[in-house]
Design a protein around this motif. Structure first.
Motif, mmCIF file in Angstrom:
data_model
loop_
_atom_site.group_PDB
_atom_site.id
_atom_site.type_symbol
_atom_site.label_atom_id
_atom_site.label_comp_id
_atom_site.label_asym_id
_atom_site.label_seq_id
_atom_site.Cartn_x
_atom_site.Cartn_y
_atom_site.Cartn_z
ATOM 1 N N ILE A 60 -21.122 7.779 43.969
ATOM 2 C CA ILE A 60 -22.253 8.579 44.182
ATOM 3 C C ILE A 60 -23.180 7.989 44.818
ATOM 4 O O ILE A 60 -23.594 6.669 44.774
ATOM 5 C CB ILE A 60 -22.662 8.923 42.654
ATOM 6 N N ARG A 61 -24.021 8.547 45.865
ATOM 7 C CA ARG A 61 -25.032 8.347 46.512
ATOM 8 C C ARG A 61 -26.262 9.345 46.408
ATOM 9 O O ARG A 61 -26.015 10.439 46.688
ATOM 10 C CB ARG A 61 -24.781 8.131 48.033
ATOM 11 N N ILE A 62 -27.204 8.792 46.018
ATOM 12 C CA ILE A 62 -28.510 9.508 46.023
ATOM 13 C C ILE A 62 -29.406 9.033 46.816
ATOM 14 O O ILE A 62 -30.069 7.746 46.922
ATOM 15 C CB ILE A 62 -29.129 9.226 44.525
ATOM 16 N N GLY A 63 -29.514 9.768 47.885
ATOM 17 C CA GLY A 63 -30.659 9.360 48.883
ATOM 18 C C GLY A 63 -30.018 8.044 49.935
ATOM 19 O O GLY A 63 -28.698 8.148 50.085
ATOM 20 N N ASP A 64 -30.654 6.970 50.024
ATOM 21 C CA ASP A 64 -30.094 5.829 50.631
ATOM 22 C C ASP A 64 -29.428 4.991 49.926
ATOM 23 O O ASP A 64 -28.805 3.790 50.176
ATOM 24 C CB ASP A 64 -31.415 5.150 51.286
ATOM 25 N N PHE A 65 -29.329 5.210 48.459
ATOM 26 C CA PHE A 65 -28.829 4.243 47.615
ATOM 27 C C PHE A 65 -27.319 4.749 47.101
ATOM 28 O O PHE A 65 -27.235 5.652 46.655
ATOM 29 C CB PHE A 65 -29.744 3.912 46.249
ATOM 30 N N PRO A 66 -26.558 3.929 46.833
ATOM 31 C CA PRO A 66 -25.217 3.994 45.981
ATOM 32 C C PRO A 66 -25.718 3.874 44.653
ATOM 33 O O PRO A 66 -26.716 2.886 44.290
ATOM 34 C CB PRO A 66 -24.230 3.035 46.548
ATOM 35 N N LEU A 67 -25.301 4.572 43.883
ATOM 36 C CA LEU A 67 -25.522 4.512 42.392
ATOM 37 C C LEU A 67 -24.887 2.927 41.650
ATOM 38 O O LEU A 67 -23.662 3.066 41.496
ATOM 39 C CB LEU A 67 -24.931 5.692 41.635
ATOM 40 N N THR A 68 -25.647 2.201 41.545
ATOM 41 C CA THR A 68 -25.146 0.909 40.964
ATOM 42 C C THR A 68 -26.423 0.509 39.822
ATOM 43 O O THR A 68 -27.342 1.150 39.795
ATOM 44 C CB THR A 68 -25.179 -0.190 41.889
ATOM 45 N N ALA A 69 -25.796 -0.561 38.914
ATOM 46 C CA ALA A 69 -26.854 -0.950 37.990
ATOM 47 C C ALA A 69 -28.101 -1.349 38.657
ATOM 48 O O ALA A 69 -29.220 -1.077 37.949
ATOM 49 C CB ALA A 69 -26.135 -2.141 37.272
#
Lengths: 257, 270
Positions: free
Chosen positions: A63-72
């Motif tokens: 999953i990517r939200i905006g510029d970030f991949p979803l990680t901890a």
């Protein structure tokens, strides 16, 4: 503005009891879109939403939200970006007064004093609930609770608004009021709902989930015209697109309001 | 279940009173919490036969109820609910303790009766003071005051959540009980066994709700730290309130005012 983008790639989720809730879901939602996720009970809508702000971890896919991949590491930033409004406002309003509740998010973001006051004031004013600020949540009506729940999220200035069943449990007036409110938001919006008439009015795009897979993804009107698809997914046309209940004649073609 | 719902409703009404705006309401919550604590300590620490010394303490609830514009009947009604429990605590005293301590003409009053009466009066005073505190301060403000006074935050947060979800839980419990009743057709259903599963249902639902609430908190950036918002000021007025009443309680505790008054009225012949 790339930070309003939601990109889900081949998302799978298996619950600990072995239930496969999502089986390879992919879509991309861009800035300012208003998208409905519809489907029968158990199609995977709620599981999908819980992934969007990282409450459930993916079994597979990304999953990517905006510029970030979803990680901890990106979780705090993503939780600020994605404002999530839950179905039952009683779950969302847990502080002693409306003001405290709306201030909860901004305080967690590290804001203080006047900034918090400003955020709370602004958020409550946007949902027309300024007069409720000192009330305890259990004294609000259903519609008021829902509006305040939205304010609690707006106070964090999210870029993306995710709502689970926004109109459920509201009387017709409160529903209409809420829909008017949502129409004026310029965030990227993702709704799940069984209220297909609301979807027709608020969302230009619809994603149909069926048994954990994306069965269709396209313009809302096209999807609601496809009767075979709707029937296969345990759905039906919105009432506004069905015939007149008295004479049975079809209504004139729906134009987007 | 209906009576529990009723009790919660009473609590709600009490909390409504806290929205008032009188001299007492405007005082800092910490001052009121401390004065209530001092009051309860003074009342509880009196000896078990010192019935007469307790009566001057009624001055405090009387003054606060008058200043705080509280409905006396409503508060008294709530105290009455608790009194039977106090009665149970002391009901055997007259049987066990039959030494006559006071003589009123031909009538001898035993220590047991005296201590029973003192238990009842003390219960009235302490429960009354606690109810008055909630009615002039409001539960969230009391929690906040306790927090500022150094109670570990985990407890204050627990109390706040308890308070917030008490109403939700009783409503849910009430609905479940009604559903059972409607299908029991006036019988007891399956007796205790249905209540067992009914309670476990309620527990599971509470659990699920707790998870959803936690989720809602996480979604708004909760990291385990609660940030209190209000910064209240402990002013001169609050200090005077605290010091004044504490002084009065200390005086009542050390000097038996009832006796003193009696001595003055009878000219020292008693």
């Amino acid at each position: 503005m790339s930070h309003h983008i939601v990109e889900v790639k081949d998302l799978r989720h298996v619950y600990p009891d072995g239930t496969e809730a999502l089986r390879g879901v992919s879509f991309r939602i861009t800035h300012g879109e208003s998208v409905a996720v519809i489907g029968a009970n158990g199609a995977g809508k709620s599981t999908l939403l819980l992934h969007l702000n990282g409450y459930l971890a993916t079994s597979q896919g990304s999953i990517r939200i905006g510029d970030f991949p979803l990680t901890a590491a990106t979780l705090p930033e993503i939780r600020r970006t994605v404002g999530m409004v839950f179905q039952d406002p009683d779950d969302q309003l847990f502080m002693p007064t409306v003001f405290d509740d709306v201030a909860f998010g901004p305080l967690n973001l590290g804001l203080t004093g006047d900034e918090v006051e400003e955020r709370v004031h602004g958020a409550l004013a946007r949902v027309g609930a300024g007069h409720l600020r000192d009330k305890p949540p259990y004294r609000l009506s259903g519609g008021e609770k829902k509006r305040v729940a939205i304010a609690t999220v707006l106070a964090m200035s999210p870029d993306i608004l995710v709502m689970d069943e926004p109109t459920s449990g509201l009387d017709p007036f409160a529903r209409r009021q809420l829909m008017g409110l949502l129409k004026n938001f310029h965030h990227t919006k993702i709704f799940t709902s069984h209220d297909l008439d609301m979807v027709l009015e608020l969302c230009e795009r619809t994603i149909v989930l069926h048994e954990g897979e994306v069965r269709a993804d396209g313009p809302t009107l096209d999807i609601f015209r496809d009767e075979a698809l709707l029937a296969a997914c345990r759905l039906e046309k919105p009432f506004a697109m069905q015939g007149c209940p008295v004479c049975g004649k079809p209504f004139p073609p729906v134009s987007r309001r | 279940m209906a009576s529990i719902a009723g009790a919660v409703n009473d609590f709600r009404q009490l909390d409504l009173l806290a929205a008032g705006d009188t001299v007492v309401h405007r005082l800092d919550a910490r001052a009121k919490v401390l004065v209530t604590l001092a009051f309860i300590l003074a009342v509880v620490s009196l000896g078990k036969y010192e019935l007469a010394a307790l009566f001057p303490f009624f001055l405090y609830p009387a003054v606060i109820m008058a200043l705080g514009n509280l409905p006396v009947r409503q508060i008294a009604g709530k105290i009455l609910v608790v009194l039977p429990f106090a009665l149970m605590v002391g009901m055997f005293n007259p049987l066990f303790d039959q030494t006559v301590l006071v003589r009123l003409g031909p009538l001898g009053i035993s220590g047991g009766w005296l201590s029973l009466a003192s238990i009842l009066v003390r219960a009235t005073l302490t429960v009354g003071a606690a109810l008055i505190l909630v009615a002039v301060t409001g539960f969230p403000a009391i929690c906040h005051a306790l927090d500022q006074l150094g109670m570990p935050r985990i407890f204050t947060v627990q109390l706040l959540f308890l308070y917030r979800y008490l109403f939700v839980l009783t409503e849910e419990g009430g609905r479940t009980a009604r559903a059972r009743e409607l299908r029991a057709f006036g019988k007891k259903g399956l007796g205790w066994r249905t209540y067992g599963s009914l309670l476990s249902q309620l527990l599971l639902r509470t659990w699920l709700r707790a998870e959803r609430i936690h989720l809602a908190m996480l979604a708004r950036g909760f990291t385990g730290e609660f940030h209190p918002r209000r910064t209240t000021r402990f002013g001169t007025r609050d200090f005077l309130f605290l010091a004044g009443w504490s002084g009065v309680f200390l005086f009542f505790r050390l000097v038996n005012v009832s006796q003193l008054l009696g001595t003055i009225v009878t000219g020292g012949r008693g």
